[in-house]
Motif scaffolding. Structure first.
Motif, PDB file in Angstrom:
ATOM      1  N   SER A 728       0.861  -1.192   0.000  1.00  0.00           N
ATOM      2  CA  SER A 728       0.000   0.000   0.000  1.00  0.00           C
ATOM      3  C   SER A 728       0.885   1.226   0.000  1.00  0.00           C
ATOM      4  CB  SER A 728      -0.898   0.006   1.239  1.00  0.00           C
ATOM      5  OG  SER A 728      -1.563   1.246   1.355  1.00  0.00           O
ATOM      6  N   ASP A 729       0.534   2.184  -0.894  1.00  0.00           N
ATOM      7  CA  ASP A 729       1.305   3.420  -0.937  1.00  0.00           C
ATOM      8  C   ASP A 729       0.725   4.479  -0.025  1.00  0.00           C
ATOM      9  OD1 ASP A 729      -0.984   4.087  -2.241  1.00  0.00           O
ATOM     10  OD2 ASP A 729      -0.020   4.659  -4.135  1.00  0.00           O
ATOM     11  N   GLY A 730      -0.286   4.126   0.817  1.00  0.00           N
ATOM     12  CA  GLY A 730      -0.873   5.083   1.757  1.00  0.00           C
ATOM     13  C   GLY A 730      -1.784   6.089   1.104  1.00  0.00           C
ATOM     14  N   GLY A 731      -2.215   5.835  -0.135  1.00  0.00           N
ATOM     15  CA  GLY A 731      -3.090   6.767  -0.822  1.00  0.00           C
ATOM     16  C   GLY A 731      -2.353   7.889  -1.520  1.00  0.00           C
ATOM     17  N   ASN A 732      -1.041   7.864  -1.477  1.00  0.00           N
ATOM     18  CA  ASN A 732      -0.229   8.884  -2.123  1.00  0.00           C
ATOM     19  C   ASN A 732       0.897   8.178  -2.869  1.00  0.00           C
ATOM     20  OD1 ASN A 732      -0.510  11.587  -2.455  1.00  0.00           O
ATOM     21  ND2 ASN A 732       0.394  12.173  -0.496  1.00  0.00           N
ATOM     22  N   PRO A 733       1.270   8.652  -4.037  1.00  0.00           N
ATOM     23  CA  PRO A 733       2.313   7.945  -4.793  1.00  0.00           C
ATOM     24  C   PRO A 733       3.637   7.882  -4.005  1.00  0.00           C
ATOM     25  CG  PRO A 733       1.203   9.581  -6.148  1.00  0.00           C
ATOM     26  CD  PRO A 733       0.746   9.820  -4.755  1.00  0.00           C
ATOM     27  N   ILE A 734       4.336   6.780  -4.189  1.00  0.00           N
ATOM     28  CA  ILE A 734       5.669   6.624  -3.588  1.00  0.00           C
ATOM     29  C   ILE A 734       6.633   7.537  -4.344  1.00  0.00           C
ATOM     30  CG2 ILE A 734       7.568   5.038  -3.102  1.00  0.00           C
ATOM     31  CD1 ILE A 734       5.138   4.455  -1.438  1.00  0.00           C
ATOM     32  N   ILE A 735       7.322   8.389  -3.582  1.00  0.00           N
ATOM     33  CA  ILE A 735       8.268   9.302  -4.238  1.00  0.00           C
ATOM     34  C   ILE A 735       9.706   8.784  -4.145  1.00  0.00           C
ATOM     35  CG2 ILE A 735       6.820  11.314  -3.830  1.00  0.00           C
ATOM     36  CD1 ILE A 735       8.599  12.038  -1.481  1.00  0.00           C
ATOM     37  N   GLY A 736       9.924   7.754  -3.363  1.00  0.00           N
ATOM     38  CA  GLY A 736      11.282   7.205  -3.300  1.00  0.00           C
ATOM     39  C   GLY A 736      11.460   6.314  -2.080  1.00  0.00           C
ATOM     40  N   TYR A 737      12.709   5.893  -1.896  1.00  0.00           N
ATOM     41  CA  TYR A 737      13.053   4.968  -0.818  1.00  0.00           C
ATOM     42  C   TYR A 737      14.325   5.455  -0.123  1.00  0.00           C
ATOM     43  CZ  TYR A 737       9.851   1.939  -3.372  1.00  0.00           C
ATOM     44  OH  TYR A 737       8.757   1.423  -4.018  1.00  0.00           O
ATOM     45  N   VAL A 738      14.431   5.113   1.155  1.00  0.00           N
ATOM     46  CA  VAL A 738      15.626   5.409   1.963  1.00  0.00           C
ATOM     47  C   VAL A 738      16.191   4.078   2.444  1.00  0.00           C
ATOM     48  CG1 VAL A 738      16.509   6.499   4.050  1.00  0.00           C
ATOM     49  CG2 VAL A 738      14.809   7.679   2.659  1.00  0.00           C
ATOM     50  N   LEU A 739      17.515   3.886   2.296  1.00  0.00           N
ATOM     51  CA  LEU A 739      18.160   2.627   2.656  1.00  0.00           C
ATOM     52  C   LEU A 739      19.097   2.826   3.844  1.00  0.00           C
ATOM     53  CD1 LEU A 739      17.941   2.635  -0.715  1.00  0.00           C
ATOM     54  CD2 LEU A 739      18.845   0.332  -0.342  1.00  0.00           C
ATOM     55  N   GLU A 740      19.204   1.786   4.643  1.00  0.00           N
ATOM     56  CA  GLU A 740      20.121   1.775   5.783  1.00  0.00           C
ATOM     57  C   GLU A 740      20.887   0.456   5.785  1.00  0.00           C
ATOM     58  OE1 GLU A 740      17.992   4.563   9.162  1.00  0.00           O
ATOM     59  OE2 GLU A 740      17.716   2.386   9.268  1.00  0.00           O
ATOM     60  N   ARG A 741      22.069   0.501   6.360  1.00  0.00           N
ATOM     61  CA  ARG A 741      22.877  -0.714   6.505  1.00  0.00           C
ATOM     62  C   ARG A 741      23.515  -0.729   7.878  1.00  0.00           C
ATOM     63  NH1 ARG A 741      27.906   1.449   3.230  1.00  0.00           N
ATOM     64  NH2 ARG A 741      29.282   1.994   4.959  1.00  0.00           N
ATOM     65  N   LYS A 742      23.903  -1.919   8.317  1.00  0.00           N
ATOM     66  CA  LYS A 742      24.653  -2.049   9.561  1.00  0.00           C
ATOM     67  C   LYS A 742      25.489  -3.315   9.507  1.00  0.00           C
ATOM     68  CE  LYS A 742      21.614  -4.740  12.651  1.00  0.00           C
ATOM     69  NZ  LYS A 742      22.609  -5.771  12.957  1.00  0.00           N
ATOM     70  N   LYS A 743      26.530  -3.311  10.326  1.00  0.00           N
ATOM     71  CA  LYS A 743      27.329  -4.519  10.465  1.00  0.00           C
ATOM     72  C   LYS A 743      26.542  -5.554  11.250  1.00  0.00           C
ATOM     73  CE  LYS A 743      31.645  -1.926  10.397  1.00  0.00           C
ATOM     74  NZ  LYS A 743      32.828  -1.483  11.172  1.00  0.00           N
ATOM     75  N   LYS A 744      26.746  -6.804  10.939  1.00  0.00           N
ATOM     76  CA  LYS A 744      25.961  -7.887  11.526  1.00  0.00           C
ATOM     77  C   LYS A 744      26.036  -7.876  13.048  1.00  0.00           C
ATOM     78  CE  LYS A 744      23.807 -11.878  11.883  1.00  0.00           C
ATOM     79  NZ  LYS A 744      22.369 -11.973  11.729  1.00  0.00           N
ATOM     80  N   LYS A 745      27.225  -7.639  13.583  1.00  0.00           N
ATOM     81  CA  LYS A 745      27.407  -7.704  15.034  1.00  0.00           C
ATOM     82  C   LYS A 745      27.151  -6.367  15.707  1.00  0.00           C
ATOM     83  CE  LYS A 745      30.795 -11.436  14.759  1.00  0.00           C
ATOM     84  NZ  LYS A 745      32.166 -11.873  15.104  1.00  0.00           N
ATOM     85  N   SER A 746      26.714  -5.360  14.955  1.00  0.00           N
ATOM     86  CA  SER A 746      26.469  -4.039  15.530  1.00  0.00           C
ATOM     87  C   SER A 746      24.968  -3.846  15.726  1.00  0.00           C
ATOM     88  CB  SER A 746      27.042  -2.971  14.598  1.00  0.00           C
ATOM     89  OG  SER A 746      26.688  -1.691  15.074  1.00  0.00           O
ATOM     90  N   TYR A 747      24.646  -2.799  16.458  1.00  0.00           N
ATOM     91  CA  TYR A 747      23.232  -2.467  16.669  1.00  0.00           C
ATOM     92  C   TYR A 747      22.880  -1.115  16.040  1.00  0.00           C
ATOM     93  CZ  TYR A 747      25.284   0.465  20.297  1.00  0.00           C
ATOM     94  OH  TYR A 747      26.048   1.383  20.968  1.00  0.00           O
ATOM     95  N   ARG A 748      23.834  -0.457  15.436  1.00  0.00           N
ATOM     96  CA  ARG A 748      23.618   0.895  14.915  1.00  0.00           C
ATOM     97  C   ARG A 748      23.460   0.846  13.402  1.00  0.00           C
ATOM     98  NH1 ARG A 748      27.701   5.246  16.968  1.00  0.00           N
ATOM     99  NH2 ARG A 748      26.542   4.763  18.848  1.00  0.00           N
ATOM    100  N   TRP A 749      22.314   1.371  12.913  1.00  0.00           N
ATOM    101  CA  TRP A 749      22.047   1.436  11.473  1.00  0.00           C
ATOM    102  C   TRP A 749      22.557   2.764  10.936  1.00  0.00           C
ATOM    103  CZ3 TRP A 749      19.997  -2.502   8.583  1.00  0.00           C
ATOM    104  CH2 TRP A 749      19.443  -3.571   9.291  1.00  0.00           C
ATOM    105  N   MET A 750      23.119   2.742   9.760  1.00  0.00           N
ATOM    106  CA  MET A 750      23.648   3.944   9.127  1.00  0.00           C
ATOM    107  C   MET A 750      22.897   4.186   7.817  1.00  0.00           C
ATOM    108  SD  MET A 750      27.569   4.940   8.182  1.00  0.00           S
ATOM    109  CE  MET A 750      27.647   3.925   6.713  1.00  0.00           C
ATOM    110  N   ARG A 751      22.367   5.421   7.647  1.00  0.00           N
ATOM    111  CA  ARG A 751      21.583   5.753   6.461  1.00  0.00           C
ATOM    112  C   ARG A 751      22.512   5.943   5.267  1.00  0.00           C
ATOM    113  NH1 ARG A 751      16.589   9.830   6.933  1.00  0.00           N
ATOM    114  NH2 ARG A 751      16.016   8.115   8.311  1.00  0.00           N
ATOM    115  N   LEU A 752      22.108   5.399   4.131  1.00  0.00           N
ATOM    116  CA  LEU A 752      22.926   5.462   2.925  1.00  0.00           C
ATOM    117  C   LEU A 752      22.537   6.625   2.023  1.00  0.00           C
ATOM    118  CD1 LEU A 752      23.163   1.687   1.969  1.00  0.00           C
ATOM    119  CD2 LEU A 752      24.686   3.034   3.389  1.00  0.00           C
ATOM    120  N   ASN A 753      21.285   7.101   2.081  1.00  0.00           N
ATOM    121  CA  ASN A 753      20.865   8.230   1.247  1.00  0.00           C
ATOM    122  C   ASN A 753      19.865   9.071   2.018  1.00  0.00           C
ATOM    123  OD1 ASN A 753      19.024   5.943   0.918  1.00  0.00           O
ATOM    124  ND2 ASN A 753      17.877   7.301  -0.444  1.00  0.00           N
ATOM    125  N   PHE A 754      19.942  10.367   1.802  1.00  0.00           N
ATOM    126  CA  PHE A 754      19.002  11.282   2.454  1.00  0.00           C
ATOM    127  C   PHE A 754      17.919  11.745   1.488  1.00  0.00           C
ATOM    128  CE2 PHE A 754      22.609  11.418   5.269  1.00  0.00           C
ATOM    129  CZ  PHE A 754      22.014  11.460   6.530  1.00  0.00           C
TER     130      PHE A 754
END
Length: 1208
Positions: A728-754
């Motif tokens: 579901s797009d929430g009734g509004n078109p999807i304008i894009g996506y934001v991705l995050e990554r983290k190391k397997k043994k870590s708990y902190r996610w780091m954003r890849l694009n703003f």
């Protein structure tokens, strides 16, 4: 026993000589005809150009011409049984004269001119720039600069400035002296400055700069000369003004005295050589020496070598090293096992405790230090009597490892950053680096370093774009790296302010929502800032900013703007004031819905964000007041309300209510959600008629989370990730996506694009190869951001391997080909999964896999290929990242077997006769070559092999001949023949099967004489198919029948058995021996041999008795004594003689043997005379005389009796 007499009257002595000089060693012997030998390192010397040996009567000499360094060794001279050792020590040419001249010049130049260059040894080279000697005029300023490179130092260096030897200038800093310190972060160089202001004549002299950092040290001497001033007179009370360098009276008082006396120059070098170490500083003060340390180093080099210790057999090594927490054992060997030793630590005696253990084993002494700590890093000394040996113990700390590594971080510009790690030991020193450059605490306090136990934190205040990069923390046992990414703040507008049209006395609300809760803003009306008052209310709750205007008036109409602080954009909307004009109509008016007054058509769509309030403000006219009916969808009645009744009516769960004001009906739904979406109808009725309007309401929301991302491929530091759009797009078109990554043994996610990324496939970069990562995705529409998706499967960024190398054809036939290659040169951090092999016909681009899946081997056989076809082959290496670049054959290969001439390769061990024992297994592997496969034929001695006894197995490369249990008949010559068409090759192998020999034959006793028996026999008929190597001959006494071997491996067929016992009867037996062993049965003698008894007379030998008699001789004489009257006195001597001599004591030649005043003792040849309480009359000459049959001897002494002493 008498001590030995030396053959030398004068002995040569050890000498010290310069290189190139001539040295003469002289000696004299007791006898003029004595033969003398000279030795060097235990080797005899002969007279030649180098060594000149002379002898003149009893005088002998050794001359060594043109002395070199190699001549400095041990020498000896030998005469008869005497040997004298001496040494020659060689010094560098003119060292003594150079050092003496230097020291004399130093003493002179202390008073007159500038000194010679600094002689101090550069220990570690910490200085990159040393302070240089300088000159200054009285009243002027001068700077001395020292620079230290701190790139290799973990601790900031410590600097000290001295004048002369003792005066520390740190306490003199003031109006005449200033000390400065600077640090260049880029070059990592410390700059230290000493500035002398308004110089005075008393400031002249020698200065020293010392720098140290932990175990590293360096120093430099320099001079200051002050011109234009007259000698300054100092008071002797030592007082001085703070901050001035007026302290030279201490060092120059003695120098001034020496100038007055005008004494001649003294040789300070000679004084230091003769003086003890405790007097060095006193001499330096007396003669004005400031570089005492450098002089002592030169003195130490020139001192004579110490003699070998008489107490220590083995001393401590100069230094030892031990790791912290480990055990250290120090060991010495002493010459006397009963001697006591003391152990000192930094000069203090060590007491035996649980950590310090003393052991004594024979002549060895041990000091054991358990669980060494940094406090044990000290100087240890072992003291035995007046001698001692010293060592340095260095305690090495174990490497500090990083137990909790740094984490990658992404922050916004201006935020505070904390990079945290944890090490294995508390208080450990770490070094922080950014992109390989060391970080320090600079003046701007950009970087701060925090240490809390084992945790170390790097704090960056107000991060900027320049702070992006890789940060590394290093210890002496490892390092950890993380990446910091700093992004500009981008404020997102989740809800913009909208234009409003309101009537008089209504409420106007401007509302907006931004992404950052901390952002403040200012409201403007027509460019003028809006201030809060009784009607105007400004609120900021979380991300929502509101401007509320109560009791709207016509002057409130205008353009309203919201400006976020710190951002270059604004949000604008317009407020329209609606004037309602009501004309009086006495008649009834039909109801009318005025939706067009808001600028919308009656079928317009109203959009509301889920969770927000849905408010439908419908202007209505009509007289009399109409009834309002609200319906949704299929005419579902929601509420009925009379417009002329002011108030609020609520329905259902309390979310839906209608508010009535004059001329308006407001329909409100609190917290709208998706089920509130649809077509709403409002119907107004009164007796004059009715009116209807439809309003389409659309509820919009943030989208659902996307599906879990999938990793399509990985690279060395990147990966390609793909995901599916949200359901579901929430009734509004999807304008894009934001991705995050983290190391397997870590708990902190780091954003890849703003900025929202529009595609569903993304390539993530700047990852660390070999580290396990996870990815997740957010969907973004105009309303906001969804929840995050589920995390992807863990993956590791790895690069494909390099291509395999060395691909070549190993073998080929009509339908098969054998390929081989070597592993790739670069494998990367991922394991190799295997290899894939492909082939195609020449001229075609269609590559066909040679087999399904992958192979782990580096060779492969491909079958079922078309005969005669030209084929090309290639190989790829596969790992987690996929296939590598292919490696192919240099050219296409024709699938056709190549004719190869047959050739047999006989192994080296089969080129000679193969010898095997009976019943042993024979397994012959004969390799060969030849294509196509040759026909193989085996034969023995020209006949075919018996298949029941011999087995043959053939392959493409070898043939095997196998006999499970060999027999004697298997011996012979075996031939193997290879044949391909008309070409053949043959080879032969000789096999010899050996067995135990038979027993010898016809053993006879040929003769018996004395204690001897002669035997003779014949060889065995069966030698076991090998040579007889000998015979074993045994004998047995017929009484005991115990067999004893006489000869173990006797080569002949006859022998003589000797040393038989008289009166015994013997029988004999013989075994045959070959390479296999003894024959199974022996051959016994038919007869026995009896050894006859013979009589004889024993004549004992005669010996001449030795005469042990010896005349008496005193080995220890009487010693003259002086004793005090009234106290018993004894006289002792020792005598030897055989037989035991008779002893007589005399006083003044009178026999005193029978006098009661005297007692005589004799024990083991020691004779003692005791005189009881002697008086003055007992003084005189005493004699002891010993007499036996062989002669006599006497000794005498004088006894003096002194009167008793009386006190005054």
């Amino acid at each position: 026993l008498p001590s030995p007499v030396s053959a030398f009257a004068k002995k040569p002595k050890t000498q010290v000589a310069e290189e190139g000089a001539t040295v003469v060693f002289e000696t004299e012997t007791e006898k003029p005809d004595a033969k003398v030998r000279w030795q060097c390192n235990t080797k005899d010397l002969v007279s030649d150009d180098k060594y000149v040996i002379k002898a003149d009567g009893n005088k002998h000499s050794l001359t060594i011409q043109a002395v070199t360094k190699e001549d400095g060794t041990a020498y000896a001279v030998i005469a008869g049984g005497s040997k004298v050792k001496f040494d020659l020590k060689v010094k560098e040419k003119e060292v003594m004269e150079e050092v003496k001249l230097e020291l004399k010049e130093k003493v002179k130049e202390e008073v007159k001119e500038k000194k010679a260059p600094d002689m101090k040894t550069d220990l570690t080279g910490l200085f990159t720039e040393k302070p240089q000697s300088g000159e200054v005029t009285v009243g002027e300023n001068i700077n001395f600069v020292a620079k230290v490179n701190a790139a290799s130092l973990l601790k900031k260096p410590t600097i000290k400035w001295f004048k002369g030897k003792w005066m520390d200038l740190a306490s003199k800093s003031g109006k005449n002296l200033q000390l400065k310190e600077l640090y260049d972060r880029n070059s990592k160089v410390y700059t230290f400055e000493m500035q002398i202001i308004a110089a005075k004549p008393s400031f002249a002299g020698a200065y020293r700069c010392e720098v140290s950092s932990r175990d590293k040290f360096d120093s430099c001497n320099f001079d200051l000369t002050v011109h234009g001033g007259c000698p300054h007179t100092h008071s002797m009370d030592g007082s001085e003004e703070a901050g001035e360098l007026d302290f030279s009276a201490l060092l120059k008082k003695s120098a001034s005295k020496s100038q007055v006396k005008n004494e001649p120059d003294e040789d300070v070098w000679e004084i230091l050589q003769k003086a003890p170490a405790s007097e060095y500083e006193k001499i330096a003060f007396q003669y004005g020496i400031t570089d005492l340390r450098g002089m002592l180093k030169r003195l130490k080099k020139m001192k004579k070598e110490e003699k070998k210790s008489e107490v220590f057999l083995k001393k401590l090594d100069p230094a030892y090293q031990v790791e912290k927490g480990h055990k250290m054992k120090l060991c010495i060997e002493v010459a006397n096992e009963d001697v006591d030793v003391k152990w000192l630590k930094n000069g203090q005696e060590i007491q035996s405790t649980g950590r310090y253990i003393f052991e004594s084993v024979g002549n060895k002494r041990y000091l054991t230090i358990n669980h060494c700590s940094l406090s044990d890093d000290a100087t240890y000394t072992c003291v035995v009597g007046d001698e001692k040996c010293t060592t340095e113990l260095f305690v090495k700390e174990p490497p500090v490892t990083i137990t909790s590594h740094l984490e990658d971080q992404m922050v916004m510009k201006g935020e505070r950053v904390e990079l945290e790690c944890e090490v294995s030991e508390e208080g450990a020193t770490v070094k922080w680096e950014k992109d390989g450059v060391e970080l320090t605490r600079d003046e701007s306090f950009k970087y701060r370093f925090k240490k809390d136990g084992r945790k170390h934190v790097l704090i960056i205040n107000e991060a900027t774009k320049e702070d992006c990069g890789h940060y590394t923390v290093k210890t002496n046992g490892g390092e950890s790296m993380s990446e910091l990414m700093v992004s500009e703040k981008e404020l997102e507008v989740y809800q913009n302010i909208a234009d409003l049209t309101v009537k008089a006395k209504d409420e106007a609300v401007f509302k907006c929502e931004v992404s950052d809760e901390t952002v403040k803003g200012i409201w403007y009306k027509n460019g003028v800032e809006v201030k809060a008052d009784a009607r105007t209310n400004i609120t900021h709750i979380g991300r929502i900013h509101k401007l509320t205007i109560d009791d709207v008036k016509p002057e409130d109409q205008g353009d309203y703007t919201f400006v976020p602080e710190g951002y270059a954009f604004n949000l604008s909307a317009k407020l329209n004031f609606l004037e309602v004009k009501i004309d009086y109509v006495p008649r009834q008016d039909p109801p009318k819905i005025h939706l067009d007054c808001m600028g919308h058509t009656s079928d317009s769509t109203i959009m509301v964000v889920a969770g927000n309030k849905l408010r439908l403000d419908v202007p209505i006219t009509g007289d009399p007041a109409p009834t309002v009916v609200w319906t949704k969808g299929e005419k579902v009645k929601l509420l009925v309300f009379l417009i002329n009744i002011e108030g609020v009516m609520t329905e259902g769960d309390g979310r839906l209510h209608v508010e009535s004001t004059k001329g308006h009906c407001i329909f409100t739904i609190e917290g709208a959600d998706k089920q509130d979406e649809g077509l709403y109808s409002v119907i107004v009725r009164n007796p004059a008629g009715e009116d209807k309007a439809d309003i389409n309401v659309k509820v919009v929301d943030a989208p659902d989370p996307p599906s879990a991302p999938r990793i399509l491929s990985v690279g060395e530091d990147s990966c390609v990730v793909q995901w599916d759009p949200p359901k579901s797009d929430g009734g509004n078109p999807i304008i894009g996506y934001v991705l995050e990554r983290k190391k397997k043994k870590s708990y902190r996610w780091m954003r890849l694009n703003f900025d929202p990324y529009t595609d569903t496939t993304y390539e993530a970069k700047r990852m660390i190869e070999g580290v396990e990562y996870e990815m997740r995705v957010y969907a973004v529409n105009a309303i906001g951001m969804s929840c995050h998706s589920a995390a992807s499967q863990p993956f590791i960024p790895v690069a494909p391997t390099s291509e395999p190398v060395g691909l070549c054809v190993d073998d080929i036939s009509d339908t098969t080909i054998s390929l081989k290659w070597r592993t790739p040169e670069h494998l990367g951090s991922s394991e190799l999964d295997g290899y894939g092999v492909e082939y195609c016909k020449e001229g075609s681009d269609e590559w066909v896999p040679a087999f399904e899946g992958l192979t782990e081997r580096t060779s492969v056989i491909i079958r079922d290929l078309p005969t005669g076809e030209k084929m090309q082959f290639r190989v790829r290496a596969y790992n987690m990242a996929g296939p590598s670049a292919p490696t192919s054959l240099a050219q296409a290969v024709t699938i056709r077997e190549i004719m190869q001439k047959p050739k047999i390769w006989i192994p080296r061990n089969l080129r000679q006769t193969l010898i095997k024992k009976v019943e042993e297994t024979i397994n012959l592997v004969i390799p060969f070559q030849g294509k196509p496969r040759p026909v193989i034929t085996w034969s023995k001695d020209g006949e075919h092999l018996n298949p029941k006894q011999v087995s043959v197995r053939n392959s493409d490369t070898d043939t095997i001949l196998f006999i499970r249990k060999s027999e004697r008949k298997d011996s012979g010559k075996y031939e193997v023949k290879l044949q391909i068409e008309n070409v053949e090759d043959t080879a032969s192998i000789s096999i010899q099967i050996v067995d135990l020999p038979g027993s010898p034959e016809k053993l006879k006793i040929m003769d018996v004489w004395g204690f001897n028996v002669a035997l003779e026999w014949k060889p065995p008929k069966d030698n076991g198919n090998c040579e007889i190597t000998g015979y074993m001959v045994q004998k047995a006494d017929k009484k005991t029948m115990e067999w004893y071997t006489v000869y173990e491996l006797y080569r002949r067929t006859n022998c003589v058995v000797a040393d038989l016992i008289m009166g015994n009867e013997y029988i004999f037996r013989i075994y045959a021996v070959n390479m296999v062993g003894l024959s199974l049965e022996p051959c016994f003698s038919a007869d026995s041999a009896y050894i006859q008894k013979t009589g004889f007379e024993y004549k004992p030998p005669t010996y001449k008795e030795h005469d042990f008699s010896e005349a008496p001789k005193f080995t220890h004489p009487l010693v003259s004594r002086s004793v005090i009257a009234g106290y018993n006195a004894t006289l002792s001597c020792s005598v030897r003689g055989i037989p035991k001599p008779k002893v007589t004591w005399y006083k003044n030649k009178m026999d005193i043997s029978n006098e009661a005043k005297y007692r005589m003792f004799s024990k083991q040849g020691v004779l003692t005379l005791e005189i009881r309480k002697p008086c003055s009359f007992d003084g005189g000459v005493y004699m002891c005389k010993a007499v036996n049959a062989s002669g006599e001897d006497a000794v005498e002494c004088k006894l003096e009796i002194r009167g008793p002493q009386t006190g005054k």
